[in-house]
Design a protein around this motif. Structure first.
Motif, mmCIF file in Angstrom:
data_model
loop_
_atom_site.group_PDB
_atom_site.id
_atom_site.type_symbol
_atom_site.label_atom_id
_atom_site.label_comp_id
_atom_site.label_asym_id
_atom_site.label_seq_id
_atom_site.Cartn_x
_atom_site.Cartn_y
_atom_site.Cartn_z
ATOM 1 N N LYS A 1 -69.541 -13.387 -37.348
ATOM 2 C CA LYS A 1 -69.387 -12.875 -35.982
ATOM 3 C C LYS A 1 -70.487 -13.362 -35.057
ATOM 4 N N ARG A 2 -71.431 -14.151 -35.592
ATOM 5 C CA ARG A 2 -72.590 -14.670 -34.853
ATOM 6 C C ARG A 2 -73.509 -13.540 -34.380
ATOM 7 N N ASP A 3 -73.551 -12.448 -35.137
ATOM 8 C CA ASP A 3 -74.502 -11.372 -34.867
ATOM 9 C C ASP A 3 -75.723 -11.629 -35.751
ATOM 10 N N ASP A 4 -76.524 -12.597 -35.325
ATOM 11 C CA ASP A 4 -77.635 -13.062 -36.141
ATOM 12 C C ASP A 4 -78.675 -11.984 -36.392
ATOM 13 N N PHE A 5 -78.929 -11.141 -35.405
ATOM 14 C CA PHE A 5 -79.962 -10.123 -35.544
ATOM 15 C C PHE A 5 -79.689 -9.214 -36.738
ATOM 16 N N LYS A 6 -78.482 -8.686 -36.829
ATOM 17 C CA LYS A 6 -78.142 -7.783 -37.931
ATOM 18 C C LYS A 6 -78.103 -8.515 -39.262
ATOM 19 N N ALA A 7 -77.592 -9.729 -39.265
ATOM 20 C CA ALA A 7 -77.521 -10.510 -40.503
ATOM 21 C C ALA A 7 -78.920 -10.803 -41.034
ATOM 22 N N VAL A 8 -79.826 -11.202 -40.156
ATOM 23 C CA VAL A 8 -81.197 -11.516 -40.574
ATOM 24 C C VAL A 8 -81.876 -10.283 -41.146
ATOM 25 N N ARG A 9 -81.678 -9.140 -40.533
ATOM 26 C CA ARG A 9 -82.298 -7.902 -41.053
ATOM 27 C C ARG A 9 -81.833 -7.607 -42.470
ATOM 28 N N ILE A 10 -80.547 -7.741 -42.708
ATOM 29 C CA ILE A 10 -80.004 -7.465 -44.044
ATOM 30 C C ILE A 10 -80.516 -8.487 -45.055
ATOM 31 N N LEU A 11 -80.468 -9.747 -44.697
ATOM 32 C CA LEU A 11 -80.873 -10.804 -45.630
ATOM 33 C C LEU A 11 -82.358 -10.719 -45.957
ATOM 34 N N ARG A 12 -83.185 -10.435 -44.975
ATOM 35 C CA ARG A 12 -84.621 -10.276 -45.245
ATOM 36 C C ARG A 12 -84.883 -9.071 -46.140
ATOM 37 N N LYS A 13 -84.116 -8.008 -45.940
ATOM 38 C CA LYS A 13 -84.262 -6.832 -46.798
ATOM 39 C C LYS A 13 -83.927 -7.189 -48.248
ATOM 40 N N LEU A 14 -82.855 -7.932 -48.449
ATOM 41 C CA LEU A 14 -82.471 -8.342 -49.804
ATOM 42 C C LEU A 14 -83.540 -9.225 -50.444
ATOM 43 N N ILE A 15 -84.124 -10.117 -49.666
ATOM 44 C CA ILE A 15 -85.181 -10.987 -50.196
ATOM 45 C C ILE A 15 -86.406 -10.156 -50.558
ATOM 46 N N LYS A 16 -86.787 -9.249 -49.679
ATOM 47 C CA LYS A 16 -87.963 -8.411 -49.917
ATOM 48 C C LYS A 16 -87.807 -7.584 -51.187
ATOM 49 N N GLU A 17 -86.599 -7.095 -51.422
ATOM 50 C CA GLU A 17 -86.333 -6.268 -52.601
ATOM 51 C C GLU A 17 -85.975 -7.103 -53.825
ATOM 52 N N LYS A 18 -86.001 -8.453 -53.664
ATOM 53 C CA LYS A 18 -85.672 -9.387 -54.748
ATOM 54 C C LYS A 18 -84.280 -9.123 -55.319
ATOM 55 N N ARG A 19 -83.328 -8.965 -54.407
ATOM 56 C CA ARG A 19 -81.926 -8.754 -54.780
ATOM 57 C C ARG A 19 -81.092 -9.817 -54.086
ATOM 58 N N GLY A 20 -79.936 -10.062 -54.604
ATOM 59 C CA GLY A 20 -79.026 -10.995 -53.961
ATOM 60 C C GLY A 20 -79.212 -12.430 -54.400
ATOM 61 N N GLU A 21 -80.009 -12.642 -55.455
ATOM 62 C CA GLU A 21 -80.274 -13.966 -55.999
ATOM 63 C C GLU A 21 -80.756 -14.915 -54.909
ATOM 64 N N HIS A 22 -80.185 -16.099 -54.824
ATOM 65 C CA HIS A 22 -80.628 -17.121 -53.873
ATOM 66 C C HIS A 22 -79.837 -17.106 -52.567
ATOM 67 N N PHE A 23 -78.766 -16.338 -52.527
ATOM 68 C CA PHE A 23 -77.887 -16.383 -51.350
ATOM 69 C C PHE A 23 -78.582 -16.014 -50.036
ATOM 70 N N PRO A 24 -79.371 -14.948 -49.984
ATOM 71 C CA PRO A 24 -80.005 -14.618 -48.694
ATOM 72 C C PRO A 24 -80.887 -15.748 -48.163
ATOM 73 N N ALA A 25 -81.659 -16.363 -49.031
ATOM 74 C CA ALA A 25 -82.547 -17.446 -48.585
ATOM 75 C C ALA A 25 -81.731 -18.657 -48.123
ATOM 76 N N GLU A 26 -80.669 -18.976 -48.837
ATOM 77 C CA GLU A 26 -79.796 -20.095 -48.435
ATOM 78 C C GLU A 26 -79.197 -19.847 -47.065
ATOM 79 N N TRP A 27 -78.657 -18.666 -46.881
ATOM 80 C CA TRP A 27 -77.995 -18.346 -45.619
ATOM 81 C C TRP A 27 -78.981 -18.332 -44.468
ATOM 82 N N LEU A 28 -80.193 -17.818 -44.714
ATOM 83 C CA LEU A 28 -81.207 -17.831 -43.663
ATOM 84 C C LEU A 28 -81.636 -19.267 -43.346
ATOM 85 N N ALA A 29 -81.771 -20.102 -44.361
ATOM 86 C CA ALA A 29 -82.130 -21.504 -44.132
ATOM 87 C C ALA A 29 -81.075 -22.177 -43.246
ATOM 88 N N GLU A 30 -79.815 -21.948 -43.547
ATOM 89 C CA GLU A 30 -78.738 -22.547 -42.752
ATOM 90 C C GLU A 30 -78.730 -22.002 -41.325
#
Length: 90
Positions: A20-49
């Motif tokens: 939906k191009r709602d980057d703000f909400k997506a970034v918050r969720i993905l950073r939370k997953l990275i911080k908690e070491k959950r979601g494997e590599h997907f959050p970092a990949e998606w943030l890189a893209e």
């Protein structure tokens, strides 16, 4: 590593926000997953893209480098790393 149900739900929600191009909400969720070491590599990949598309080179480089060792899309991550590193002057 098997993802737990909460991590899967958050990944799906982040993907919806990215679509939906709602980057703000997506970034918050993905950073939370990275911080908690959950979601494997997907959050970092998606943030890189995401940051690569927005031409924010430093975060794109950082997240692509962290996703690279476990990524299924090594060519794409290497492309992001090369382009972002060149743009950053590294």
């Amino acid at each position: 590593m098997q993802l737990d149900q909460d991590a899967l739900k958050l990944l799906r929600l982040a993907r919806i926000y990215l679509n939906k191009r709602d980057d703000f909400k997506a970034v918050r969720i993905l950073r939370k997953l990275i911080k908690e070491k959950r979601g494997e590599h997907f959050p970092a990949e998606w943030l890189a893209e995401l940051y690569f598309d927005r031409r924010e080179w430093k975060p794109a480089l950082y997240y692509a480098q962290s996703a690279l060792p476990h990524s299924d899309h090594q060519d794409k991550m290497n492309h992001i790393i090369g382009t972002a590193a060149t743009a950053c002057g590294k």
